[in-house]
Structure formats: C-alpha cells, structure tokens
Write a protein that holds these residues in place. Structure first.
Motif, PDB file in Angstrom:
ATOM      1  N   MET A  96      -7.159  12.561   1.357  1.00  0.00           N
ATOM      2  CA  MET A  96      -5.870  12.384   2.000  1.00  0.00           C
ATOM      3  C   MET A  96      -5.744  10.953   2.526  1.00  0.00           C
ATOM      4  O   MET A  96      -4.654  10.378   2.518  1.00  0.00           O
ATOM      5  CB  MET A  96      -5.698  13.395   3.143  1.00  0.00           C
ATOM      6  CG  MET A  96      -4.305  13.425   3.708  1.00  0.00           C
ATOM      7  SD  MET A  96      -3.035  13.877   2.510  1.00  0.00           S
ATOM      8  CE  MET A  96      -3.423  15.595   2.262  1.00  0.00           C
ATOM      9  N   ASP A  97      -6.851  10.378   2.938  1.00  0.00           N
ATOM     10  CA  ASP A  97      -6.844   8.995   3.403  1.00  0.00           C
ATOM     11  C   ASP A  97      -6.343   8.058   2.303  1.00  0.00           C
ATOM     12  O   ASP A  97      -5.561   7.146   2.565  1.00  0.00           O
ATOM     13  CB  ASP A  97      -8.251   8.598   3.862  1.00  0.00           C
ATOM     14  CG  ASP A  97      -8.262   7.278   4.607  1.00  0.00           C
ATOM     15  OD1 ASP A  97      -7.414   7.090   5.516  1.00  0.00           O
ATOM     16  OD2 ASP A  97      -9.100   6.418   4.273  1.00  0.00           O
ATOM     17  N   LYS A  98      -6.765   8.297   1.065  1.00  0.00           N
ATOM     18  CA  LYS A  98      -6.310   7.482  -0.067  1.00  0.00           C
ATOM     19  C   LYS A  98      -4.821   7.669  -0.292  1.00  0.00           C
ATOM     20  O   LYS A  98      -4.090   6.709  -0.554  1.00  0.00           O
ATOM     21  CB  LYS A  98      -7.100   7.842  -1.333  1.00  0.00           C
ATOM     22  CG  LYS A  98      -6.655   7.107  -2.577  1.00  0.00           C
ATOM     23  CD  LYS A  98      -6.953   5.622  -2.509  1.00  0.00           C
ATOM     24  CE  LYS A  98      -6.638   4.950  -3.842  1.00  0.00           C
ATOM     25  NZ  LYS A  98      -6.898   3.521  -3.825  1.00  0.00           N
ATOM     26  N   PHE A  99      -4.322   8.902  -0.164  1.00  0.00           N
ATOM     27  CA  PHE A  99      -2.890   9.137  -0.324  1.00  0.00           C
ATOM     28  C   PHE A  99      -2.106   8.414   0.767  1.00  0.00           C
ATOM     29  O   PHE A  99      -1.064   7.819   0.494  1.00  0.00           O
ATOM     30  CB  PHE A  99      -2.550  10.629  -0.311  1.00  0.00           C
ATOM     31  CG  PHE A  99      -1.068  10.867  -0.407  1.00  0.00           C
ATOM     32  CD1 PHE A  99      -0.399  10.611  -1.588  1.00  0.00           C
ATOM     33  CD2 PHE A  99      -0.357  11.302   0.693  1.00  0.00           C
ATOM     34  CE1 PHE A  99       0.977  10.794  -1.680  1.00  0.00           C
ATOM     35  CE2 PHE A  99       1.014  11.494   0.613  1.00  0.00           C
ATOM     36  CZ  PHE A  99       1.685  11.237  -0.572  1.00  0.00           C
ATOM     37  N   SER A 104       1.607   4.177   2.041  1.00  0.00           N
ATOM     38  CA  SER A 104       2.030   3.097   2.930  1.00  0.00           C
ATOM     39  C   SER A 104       2.353   1.811   2.156  1.00  0.00           C
ATOM     40  O   SER A 104       3.019   0.934   2.662  1.00  0.00           O
ATOM     41  CB  SER A 104       0.959   2.812   3.995  1.00  0.00           C
ATOM     42  OG  SER A 104      -0.191   2.223   3.396  1.00  0.00           O
ATOM     43  N   GLN A 105       1.893   1.752   0.902  1.00  0.00           N
ATOM     44  CA  GLN A 105       2.125   0.558   0.084  1.00  0.00           C
ATOM     45  C   GLN A 105       3.190   0.745  -0.995  1.00  0.00           C
ATOM     46  O   GLN A 105       3.767  -0.231  -1.470  1.00  0.00           O
ATOM     47  CB  GLN A 105       0.825   0.152  -0.614  1.00  0.00           C
ATOM     48  CG  GLN A 105      -0.268  -0.270   0.331  1.00  0.00           C
ATOM     49  CD  GLN A 105      -1.590  -0.503  -0.395  1.00  0.00           C
ATOM     50  OE1 GLN A 105      -1.758  -0.163  -1.551  1.00  0.00           O
ATOM     51  NE2 GLN A 105      -2.530  -1.112   0.304  1.00  0.00           N
ATOM     52  N   TYR A 106       3.425   2.005  -1.415  1.00  0.00           N
ATOM     53  CA  TYR A 106       4.314   2.286  -2.527  1.00  0.00           C
ATOM     54  C   TYR A 106       5.282   3.415  -2.172  1.00  0.00           C
ATOM     55  O   TYR A 106       4.969   4.271  -1.353  1.00  0.00           O
ATOM     56  CB  TYR A 106       3.504   2.693  -3.772  1.00  0.00           C
ATOM     57  CG  TYR A 106       2.502   1.656  -4.195  1.00  0.00           C
ATOM     58  CD1 TYR A 106       2.898   0.575  -4.997  1.00  0.00           C
ATOM     59  CD2 TYR A 106       1.184   1.734  -3.786  1.00  0.00           C
ATOM     60  CE1 TYR A 106       1.980  -0.391  -5.377  1.00  0.00           C
ATOM     61  CE2 TYR A 106       0.253   0.773  -4.164  1.00  0.00           C
ATOM     62  CZ  TYR A 106       0.653  -0.286  -4.960  1.00  0.00           C
ATOM     63  OH  TYR A 106      -0.249  -1.243  -5.335  1.00  0.00           O
ATOM     64  N   GLU A 107       6.417   3.426  -2.830  1.00  0.00           N
ATOM     65  CA  GLU A 107       7.376   4.501  -2.665  1.00  0.00           C
ATOM     66  C   GLU A 107       6.808   5.771  -3.302  1.00  0.00           C
ATOM     67  O   GLU A 107       6.193   5.706  -4.362  1.00  0.00           O
ATOM     68  CB  GLU A 107       8.693   4.134  -3.354  1.00  0.00           C
ATOM     69  CG  GLU A 107       9.784   5.157  -3.185  1.00  0.00           C
ATOM     70  CD  GLU A 107      11.072   4.754  -3.895  1.00  0.00           C
ATOM     71  OE1 GLU A 107      11.912   5.655  -4.060  1.00  0.00           O
ATOM     72  OE2 GLU A 107      11.224   3.590  -4.287  1.00  0.00           O
ATOM     73  N   VAL A 108       7.007   6.914  -2.668  1.00  0.00           N
ATOM     74  CA  VAL A 108       6.496   8.180  -3.167  1.00  0.00           C
ATOM     75  C   VAL A 108       7.633   8.987  -3.799  1.00  0.00           C
ATOM     76  O   VAL A 108       8.660   9.214  -3.185  1.00  0.00           O
ATOM     77  CB  VAL A 108       5.831   9.003  -2.037  1.00  0.00           C
ATOM     78  CG1 VAL A 108       5.370  10.354  -2.564  1.00  0.00           C
ATOM     79  CG2 VAL A 108       4.671   8.228  -1.426  1.00  0.00           C
ATOM     80  N   LEU A 109       7.408   9.398  -5.044  1.00  0.00           N
ATOM     81  CA  LEU A 109       8.325  10.271  -5.760  1.00  0.00           C
ATOM     82  C   LEU A 109       7.646  11.637  -5.811  1.00  0.00           C
ATOM     83  O   LEU A 109       6.570  11.774  -6.395  1.00  0.00           O
ATOM     84  CB  LEU A 109       8.567   9.751  -7.182  1.00  0.00           C
ATOM     85  CG  LEU A 109       9.360  10.643  -8.136  1.00  0.00           C
ATOM     86  CD1 LEU A 109      10.782  10.845  -7.620  1.00  0.00           C
ATOM     87  CD2 LEU A 109       9.375  10.045  -9.520  1.00  0.00           C
ATOM     88  N   THR A 110       8.244  12.639  -5.161  1.00  0.00           N
ATOM     89  CA  THR A 110       7.629  13.958  -5.047  1.00  0.00           C
ATOM     90  C   THR A 110       8.187  14.911  -6.083  1.00  0.00           C
ATOM     91  O   THR A 110       9.402  15.074  -6.210  1.00  0.00           O
ATOM     92  CB  THR A 110       7.864  14.540  -3.643  1.00  0.00           C
ATOM     93  OG1 THR A 110       7.357  13.626  -2.671  1.00  0.00           O
ATOM     94  CG2 THR A 110       7.169  15.885  -3.481  1.00  0.00           C
TER      95      THR A 110
END
Length: 112
Positions: A96-99, A104-110
């Motif tokens: 989860m730390d990696k996620f 925090s650096q890239y936009e997330v598309l869920t």
C-alpha cells in the motif's frame, strides 16, 4: 495515459453480468496495450488481484504491458487474503505504501 496509474479493484468492469464485465475489462486492456502512450503502473487491489493469475484472460494482457515497461503490481494484503500470492503469472507483489507513493505522483484512474 503516461501520467496515470490504473487502479484495478475487480476482476470485471461494472456490476452487471459477470461474463460481460470480464469481457469489457479484457477489451480495455487489449486496447490499452496497443496505445503508444502507456500508464506508469497498474495496481491491483481487492478482487483485481485475480486478473494477475492464469485464471483470468486479462493476465495475458498484463504480461504484455509489463514487457512494454508498465509496472504491474498487486496489493500484498489482497493477494494473501485471496490466496493468490503464489499464483501470480503477471506482475509482482507490492505494498500500500507503493500505491500511496504512485498516487501522490500520478493521476489515478480507477476501474471497478
């Protein structure tokens, strides 16, 4: 797409028919791997970890995306919970730390 992380929360797309949802998700990844610009990473959580096993046709597309330089990652807690840690045929176990770092650096598309 290159500034995005795709978060896969299920082994199908949508809440309707299971076969339809699996087909739609497979189509998404089939088209994605053909695009010139790829996402930074694909992070699978919850039932999304099943897409990384040979039980899912989507794993073939994830392997190809991985060979094209896309990080394909599975939530360790989720993979352990569903008992698929040893069954992953695409990608690798992550945290989860990696996620949090990626989101925090890239936009997330869920995808759910």
């Amino acid at each position: 797409m290159e500034n995005k992380v795709i978060l896969v929360l299920s082994d199908r797309l949508g809440r309707g028919d299971q076969q339809l949802g699996e087909g739609i998700l497979e189509t998404f990844f089939t088209l994605l791997k053909q695009k010139e610009k790829k996402p930074k990473a694909i992070f699978c959580m919850n039932r999304g970890v099943f897409t990384m096993t040979d039980e899912s046709l989507i794993s073939v597309h994830l392997k190809e995306l991985e060979s094209q330089g896309v990080e394909v990652l599975a939530c360790k807690t989720c993979a352990d919970y569903y008992g698929v840690t040893e069954k992953l045929s695409a990608g690798k176990i992550s945290s989860m730390d990696k996620f949090i770092e990626l989101s925090s650096q890239y936009e997330v598309l869920t995808l759910s």
